[in-house]
Design an enzyme around this catalytic site. Structure first.
Site, PDB file in Angstrom:
ATOM      1  N   GLU A   1      52.547  23.873  58.268  1.00  0.00           N
ATOM      2  CA  GLU A   1      51.406  24.799  58.128  1.00  0.00           C
ATOM      3  C   GLU A   1      51.718  26.163  58.750  1.00  0.00           C
ATOM      4  OE1 GLU A   1      49.064  23.907  56.270  1.00  0.00           O
ATOM      5  OE2 GLU A   1      48.386  21.847  56.634  1.00  0.00           O
TER       6      GLU A   1
ATOM      7  N   GLN B   1      46.921  28.936  51.291  1.00  0.00           N
ATOM      8  CA  GLN B   1      46.006  28.053  52.016  1.00  0.00           C
ATOM      9  C   GLN B   1      45.788  28.525  53.444  1.00  0.00           C
ATOM     10  OE1 GLN B   1      46.438  23.691  51.121  1.00  0.00           O
ATOM     11  NE2 GLN B   1      48.245  24.406  50.010  1.00  0.00           N
TER      12      GLN B   1
ATOM     13  N   LYS C   1      54.605  18.115  50.586  1.00  0.00           N
ATOM     14  CA  LYS C   1      55.059  18.844  51.757  1.00  0.00           C
ATOM     15  C   LYS C   1      55.436  17.938  52.927  1.00  0.00           C
ATOM     16  CE  LYS C   1      51.792  20.182  54.158  1.00  0.00           C
ATOM     17  NZ  LYS C   1      50.947  20.623  55.284  1.00  0.00           N
TER      18      LYS C   1
END
Length: 849
Positions: A266, A320, A75
């Site tokens: 994120e 996540q 990522k």
DNA sequence: CCAGTCGCTATTTTT
DNA sequence: TAGCGACTGG
């Protein structure tokens, strides 16, 4: 289902190396070896080593993009390469912004981009920063234009301790008992409201019951105190920025003109306020309605040459998302395509971190969740060892097992730092620590008490904050009698009352107290001495030295002076041996100030005051006051300066939350029990079960090669031993990919705690050491034999007559030692007399002589 | 004004 | 079990 299928990349790709992990991948993000053309970088170098979907994500530069990045899927690599790619396409670096949640992530990204770009000017002005730091900058920059209510550009930022102090104050003002209104819970409700973009008024209109109406009042009072102190809290940074971007077209346009390319890391952890900010920056004018790329007009920015704006790229993984309890809204990522209808979606499912069994186990586990975007997890890494599930007897057995497991695997050529132990709640760490200590294994806890959270640092910083902002009441109250200088609670109460009567700051009431209040002469003197001391620092009587341009080293000097003259240094020095570390920390604070001022350069800091208009050049000599404010902002926004540094040659212990984003060769997860993982709160709130499962998923996917999962039949929590139930997650792991071994002790012969055992081995029978558990699970805890001799922190066995050092009590000699599960020793200390110490808990160190 | 004691409560914690 | 806030005696 509605994801686009990856297309053939436009550029030929070299074969990728699927067996490289994230950590290893960092190495090939080195600056390109080939010569750079003046205009940019070699595209082939930027795309080198990327998989097809990764490369596609990097090259999709126009229009909204959602990258669903599974664990270990590269990522960060995609984000950093994408920035480099944009620059190589001729986009000026200052038009690109990447937002992260943590300073650590921002720093890592920045570093990797710099590596990719090589030295030089191509990267100048690139913005890589956290949401909060960005908001702080914007609010200061536009404080005037946006007419922020009650705030000036020099506002202070309050951390959670300060917030707590204000909530308590508000509760007191409103005569609400902390019994019925626990400050913690009130604060979290206020925080949640802010995350949902609800101000005190909006909150009040939604509060129907008594409790809610009271909390609305607290919220109002809290907010009033904040503003009276010219301060904002962390949540305000986001809330106010969202409001400012919405209500001020001028600010909005200015930001959009600058940042044509927005990236968010994120994304699954964004809350509503952050979503609003992102939407406003990406082209929505109200931050609510969907942003359709196709429908968006051409940018009004003069220098963008007619390029469309609204280039938002978000990267994240719904699986996540573990901060829902803190306001993160998983729907932001799940609904991205609704919010940005023309969005392209690319899934990065290939894992470069873990072996096949681990990935298969993680994949099966997370498939039990409903709220997610299905994506296949796979890896072409080796098959590897199966994750081992072990049921153990109690937490001591569990800890022993974990330690033995680590020791055994380490002998295959791993280092201590390759291991981590994860747990759901901090309280579980103690027993593991103990076991590690007993075996002399180095370990480090990724603890919550970071440097700036320590008492002595908070005191020193409070002094600095009062100097920088005399309106800062929380800090003032913290220091006014620390160290004790004879201004006690009763006096303070009267001063505060005076401040209320006269509607002034507490600081001003303090100045006036001598005349206005009938004080004991000694008290009056104490107060005027205190005020004089502050004035001396701020230089009120010396032509405002704080406002003069800062000389080299003057910030560090100021900090040092304040620590000395406030009496803090003396206070800790007088406390003797036990507080020696605090003095070191204070010295450390001085050097951090020195470091800050040496590196202070607003123009070169990517998160700094880079020009919002490209031709505006900041040339400006900072005054000492500005420097101080900058420093204070940095230390409240960067609180994790010393937190998780796994490369210290030690086993790392941390909560599952803290584990996100990390990876280790070997991972042990303990406490896989109902009411622990999943946590007991799920009982009241079943909707939280999926988040608990994600937490488990995060833990499992940190492991590269080996994974041990333990569950204990009995566990003592808060002094009470209880029979437990195996976590349901244990049974969601597929049988063919894990091993399961029950060493829980039912009908087992006794065991010898000294014998090192593999998790899979049978227990050795020890004569005369009968079963301690009866089949029906009735609890028999007594008589657990302690074969281990008491040891010190280095593992040296302790015996009567030895000289030892105790962290609190200092030197002492061991009198007699009792036997039993929690062996105690009487120790005669040199300075503090004789005490009885539980050896298992005391961190004694043997001293020769 | 301060230090010691009692009783209550209790996840997770990027900023 | 432990950490924190409230209370009390010197």
């Amino acid at each position: 289902m509605d994801m686009d299928v990856a297309q053939i990349p436009m550029h030929p790709l070299p074969p990728h190396h699927p067996d490289t992990s994230e950590a290893q991948q960092a190495f090939d993000d080195l600056p390109p070896m080939k010569t750079q053309t003046p205009g940019g970088l070699d595209v082939h170098d930027i795309l080198a080593g990327l998989t097809q979907p990764q490369a596609e994500a990097v090259q999709h530069t126009e229009g909204p993009l959602l990258v669903l990045a599974g664990p270990g899927s590269g990522k960060t690599r995609v984000i950093t390469r994408r920035m480099a790619y944009l620059i190589s396409c001729g986009i000026p670096a200052w038009q690109i912004m990447a937002l992260t949640f943590t300073n650590k992530a921002a720093a890592e990204m920045r570093e990797r981009v710099v590596h990719l770009l090589g030295p030089g000017v191509v990267g100048r002005g690139l913005t890589v920063t956290t949401f909060h730091a960005l908001c702080a900058r914007l609010l200061r920059k536009f404080a005037e234009i946006a007419k922020l209510p009650g705030l000036t550009a020099t506002f202070a930022i309050y951390d959670s301790d300060d917030q707590m102090a204000l909530v308590k104050k508000a509760l007191e003002e409103l005569n609400l008992s902390t019994q019925n209104f626990p400050p913690r819970s009130v604060l979290s409700q206020i925080s949640n409201a802010k995350n949902e973009l609800l101000g005190p008024e909006e909150f009040a209109t939604q509060a129907f019951d008594f409790q809610g109406r009271q909390i609305a009042k607290v919220y109002t009072a809290y907010q009033r105190s904040l503003r009276a102190a010219n301060a904002v809290d962390f949540d305000d940074l986001l809330l106010l920025t969202a409001q400012m971007l919405r209500t001020s077209p001028e600010v909005r346009e200015s930001c959009r003109r600058r940042w044509q390319y927005l990236m968010i890391d994120e994304y699954q952890d964004t809350n509503r306020a952050q979503f609003r900010i992102a939407s406003l920056l990406a082209g929505s004018d109200d931050g609510v309605a969907p942003v359709d790329h196709a429908a968006v007009p051409i940018s009004r920015g003069g220098n963008s040459g007619g390029r469309k704006t609204r280039n938002i790229c978000v990267v994240g993984d719904p699986d996540q998302s573990i901060y829902g309890w803190r306001g993160a809204d998983i729907e932001n990522i799940l609904q991205f395509e609704k919010h940005f209808p023309s969005a392209k979606v690319i899934a990065l499912g290939e894992n470069f971190r873990s072996t096949k069994h681990i990935i298969a186990a993680a994949d099966a586990l997370i498939r039990n969740n409903v709220k997610r975007k299905a994506k296949d997890l796979f890896t072409s890494n080796a098959q590897g060892a199966k994750p081992e599930i072990v049921i153990c007897r109690d937490e001591h057995h569990e800890a022993r097992l974990v330690v033995d497991w680590i020791k055994e695997i380490r002998s295959d050529g791993l280092a201590w730092k390759d291991f981590a132990v994860f747990y759901r709640t901090n309280a579980l760490s103690r027993v593991v620590e103990e076991a590690l200590r007993n075996d002399g294994i180095p370990y480090a806890i990724a603890r919550g008490t970071a440097f700036y959270q320590r008492e002595e640092i908070k005191h020193a910083v409070a002094y600095l904050r009062v100097v920088a902002n005399p309106a800062d009441e929380v800090s003032l109250l913290r220091i006014v009698n620390t160290p004790a200088r004879g201004i006690g609670d009763t006096t303070l109460e009267r001063v505060k009352q005076l401040a209320i009567e006269r509607d002034t700051r507490v600081m001003d009431a303090l100045r006036a107290a001598g005349d206005a209040l009938k004080l004991a002469p000694r008290t009056g003197q104490s107060i005027s001495k205190f005020v004089a001391m502050l004035d001396d620092w701020t230089g009120i009587h010396a032509e405002g030295m704080l406002r003069a341009p800062a000389a080299d080293g003057s910030l560090a000097e100021l900090v040092e002076r304040i620590i000395r003259e406030s009496g803090l240094e003396e206070m800790y020095r007088a406390a003797g041996e036990t507080e020696a570390e605090r003095l070191d920390n204070l010295a450390e604070l001085v050097s951090s100030a020195r470091e800050f001022e040496e590196n202070y350069d607003p123009a070169s800091d990517p998160a700094g005051d880079a020009p919002l208009n490209p031709d505006e050049i900041p040339v400006h000599e900072p005054s000492l006051l500005e420097l101080l404010r900058g420093y204070l902002e940095r230390i409240t926004l960067v609180s994790d300066a010393d937190s998780v540094d796994p490369d210290q040659g030690a086993v790392t212990l941390m909560t599952l939350h803290a584990a996100k984003g990390l990876e280790f060769q070997g991972v042990a997860m303990i406490g896989l029990e109902e009411n622990l993982l999943p946590h007991a709160r799920v009982q009241e709130n079943p909707s939280e079960l999926e988040e608990e499962r994600r937490l488990c998923f995060v833990g499992v996917t940190r492991a590269m090669k080996r994974l041990l999962i333990t569950s204990s039949r009995y566990r003592t929590i808060r002094g009470i031993t209880e029979r437990t139930m195996e976590s349901r997650f244990l049974h969601e792991l597929p049988k063919q990919h894990v091993t399961m071994s029950d060493q829980g002790g039912f009908s087992e012969p006794g065991w010898d705690d000294d014998a090192p055992r593999r998790p899979t081995s049978r227990l050795a029978s020890a004569p005369g050491d009968g079963p301690r558990f009866v089949p029906d699970g009735a609890q028999v805890r007594s008589g657990r034999p302690v074969i281990n001799a008491p040891k010190d922190i280095r593992g040296t066995p302790l015996s009567v007559g030895m000289l030892v050092r105790h962290p609190q009590f200092g030197l002492g000699r061991i009198g007699n030692i009792s036997s039993g599960a929690d062996a105690r020793a009487q120790i005669q200390f040199r300075d503090v007399g004789t005490k009885t110490i539980v050896l298992a808990y005391a961190r004694l160190e043997r001293v020769e002589g």
